[in-house]
Design a protein around this motif. Structure first.
Motif, PDB file in Angstrom:
ATOM      1  N   PHE A  97      16.564 -21.403  12.620  1.00 20.06           N
ATOM      2  CA  PHE A  97      16.766 -20.305  13.728  1.00 20.06           C
ATOM      3  C   PHE A  97      16.793 -19.970  15.034  1.00 20.06           C
ATOM      4  O   PHE A  97      17.414 -19.656  15.050  1.00 20.06           O
ATOM      5  CB  PHE A  97      14.812 -20.096  13.556  1.00 20.06           C
ATOM      6  N   ARG A 101      19.320 -17.390  15.881  1.00 17.82           N
ATOM      7  CA  ARG A 101      18.831 -16.787  16.706  1.00 17.82           C
ATOM      8  C   ARG A 101      19.943 -16.992  18.072  1.00 17.82           C
ATOM      9  O   ARG A 101      20.243 -15.918  19.200  1.00 17.82           O
ATOM     10  CB  ARG A 101      17.660 -16.910  17.723  1.00 17.82           C
ATOM     11  N   MET A 138      12.939 -10.205  10.182  1.00 17.29           N
ATOM     12  CA  MET A 138      13.177 -10.234  11.745  1.00 17.29           C
ATOM     13  C   MET A 138      13.802 -10.966  12.710  1.00 17.29           C
ATOM     14  O   MET A 138      14.201 -10.733  13.557  1.00 17.29           O
ATOM     15  CB  MET A 138      11.895 -10.162  12.013  1.00 17.29           C
ATOM     16  N   ASP A 139      13.659 -12.207  12.451  1.00 22.36           N
ATOM     17  CA  ASP A 139      14.709 -13.004  12.788  1.00 22.36           C
ATOM     18  C   ASP A 139      16.341 -12.753  12.680  1.00 22.36           C
ATOM     19  O   ASP A 139      17.334 -12.909  13.718  1.00 22.36           O
ATOM     20  CB  ASP A 139      14.446 -14.819  12.803  1.00 22.36           C
ATOM     21  N   HIS A 142      18.458 -10.739  14.772  1.00 24.25           N
ATOM     22  CA  HIS A 142      18.914 -11.236  16.159  1.00 24.25           C
ATOM     23  C   HIS A 142      19.798 -12.254  16.454  1.00 24.25           C
ATOM     24  O   HIS A 142      19.873 -13.100  15.651  1.00 24.25           O
ATOM     25  CB  HIS A 142      17.515 -11.174  16.709  1.00 24.25           C
ATOM     26  N   GLY A 143      21.381 -11.975  17.000  1.00 21.97           N
ATOM     27  CA  GLY A 143      21.939 -13.692  17.356  1.00 21.97           C
ATOM     28  C   GLY A 143      23.501 -13.778  16.275  1.00 21.97           C
ATOM     29  O   GLY A 143      24.446 -14.435  17.216  1.00 21.97           O
TER      30      GLY A 143
END
Lengths: 230, 239
Positions: A97, A101, A138-139, A142-143
């Protein structure tokens, strides 16, 4: 009227996946969500090298093994057996992760219940009933440099999935950059839907009528032409 | 003092009622099935440990492993990211009946909360879940023009992990994608219990191949031919 039949003339999921695959960049690191987005890998254009990431700690996985050849310690985030490509690596969940992110992925592709014109995404639950489950969605929003969605353009009842504001619980705020639908390719720029490509058979008016927010046009709108047999 | 335990039953014998337990694995990959089943055996024989809080990515599959713990009535709460999998009836039934609590945590946040606990970091900011119902009640703050949600570390009393090679010093390696949450959980619990497929003397694992250094591991037990959750579920095994 051009006589476009929304339910019969739209792209299938495989055809949407083919269209999304045309934008895979050579040398990119990509996470494909479980289910529909995973189909994109099947249509990866020849000559482009793409490294696929999966949340449970694998970079560089390949096709599914033949039945009977599975090793159940070697699975993807969808709990499906996978194989490894040369150059693959394993890592723990926090590193996995961090890749997400930390801005190291070039592209994440997810499914959607609704996408809003400002890039809000709703894709994890439709109400408060049942057992909630979010996983890595949800992770993943983002990124990644680009966060794309593959989806039918409308719901099963014909209602819009591209909307001014999401009514279902959000997965992320202002996160989606491009949407591949069964009718069109739409970018999200400065809080607006910008039409890039559409099926040649559907008119702009017909497309706007099944879209829940205004479609903006900047320059020429391209045609989505899927090869025979997909 | 040795870290080596003679059996899985001995390895888990101290876990009390009400304990918060991290269980490694993602689906069946890297899941310490034999340690879990030893806990169930003890519960069936003695009524303890009960009212456990379990931390795992999922909430069990089929009728073995974590699902069997839930069915047996040992679990009061799950902390996980994805309880809704294809064979998750054990959790679903208890949850919909109001008999088990759920703390739903996004997968990357779950991993980082566990890592933070192991690293002595009480809280951190993440973009994940900002603006969603899972961020309700949590402080948020802007950094360089973007909003982030504050999340707390997540600790446990015990961690049950599955290594591939282990040595008597507690050093561990993992097989294929079986690594997943295991190294993080090994760091974040007061007492970490590892089942390993091959147990050797110190030095049997090359130092540069060690993934979890032995400082994070309190108990090692050899389970030389571990069962694979996916195969148990596919063959309909009920534990």
């Amino acid at each position: 009227m051009s006589g476009f039949n929304l339910m019969e003339d739209k792209l299938s999921n495989a055809q949407i996946a083919w269209r999304a695959a045309q934008d895979l960049e050579d040398g990119s690191y990509v996470n494909l969500g479980i289910g529909f987005p995973e189909m994109i890998a099947k249509f990866q254009p020849e000559g482009r090298n793409v490294t696929y990431h999966t949340e449970n700690g694998v970079l560089g996985f390949g096709r599914a093994p033949a039945e009977g050849e599975e090793d159940w310690d070697l699975i993807n985030a969808g709990k499906k057996a996978i194989t490894l490509n040369p150059g693959a690596s394993f890592f723990h969940h926090a590193d996995s992760f961090a890749m997400v992110r930390g801005g190291h992925l070039d592209l994440a592709v997810l499914g959607a219940y609704q996408v809003a014109q400002n890039g809000d995404l709703a894709n994890w639950r439709v109400g408060s009933k049942g057992v909630p489950a979010v996983g890595g969605a949800m992770d993943l929003v983002h990124g990644a440099r680009r966060v794309a969605v593959v989806t039918d353009h409308v719901t099963k009842d014909g209602g819009p999935k591209l909307v001014e504001e999401c009514t279902f619980p959000l997965t992320g705020v202002g996160c989606v950059t491009r949407v591949y639908t069964s009718l069109a390719v739409i970018d999200i720029a400065e809080g607006r839907f910008v039409l890039r490509d559409k099926l040649p058979a559907i008119s702009l008016e017909e497309l706007q009528a099944v879209t829940g927010a205004r479609l903006h046009i900047e320059g020429e709108v391209g045609a989505i032409v899927v090869p025979e047999g997909i | 003092m040795t870290k080596v335990s003679p059996s899985v039953a001995d390895a888990i014998a101290d876990i009390p009622d009400g304990a918060q337990i991290m269980i490694g694995g993602f689906g069946g990959s890297g899941a310490p099935i034999e340690l879990i089943h030893a806990l169930i055996d003890r519960f069936r024989a003695t009524g303890s440990p009960s009212n456990l809080t379990l931390i795992n990515n999922n909430a069990g599959n089929g009728s073995i492993g974590i699902a069997a713990m839930i069915k047996a009535g040992m679990v009061g709460k799950m902390i996980c990211s994805f309880p809704r999998s294809s064979n998750a009836e054990a959790f679903n039934e208890k949850y919909l009946a109001g008999e088990i609590a759920l703390e739903l945590v996004p997968q990357g946040t779950l991993a980082e909360r566990i890592r933070a606990a192991g690293a002595g970091i009480p809280a951190f900011y993440t973009p994940t879940s900002f603006g969603t119902e899972l961020a309700e009640g949590k402080p948020s703050e802007e950094f360089d023009g973007k909003m982030y949600v504050r999340e707390r570390w997540l600790k446990a009393d015990f961690a049950l992990v599955k290594g591939h090679d282990g040595d008597e010093a507690g050093n561990l390696t993992y097989r294929l994608a079986g690594r997943n949450f295991n190294p993080l959980m090994a760091m974040a619990a007061d007492r970490t219990i590892a089942q390993v497929s091959n147990l050797g003397a110190p030095g049997s694992i090359a130092p540069e191949a060690v993934i979890t250094p032995g400082i994070f591991v309190d108990v090692v037990v050899e389970v030389s031919e571990p069962q694979q959750e996916e195969m148990l579920v596919r063959t309909g095994v009920i534990y």
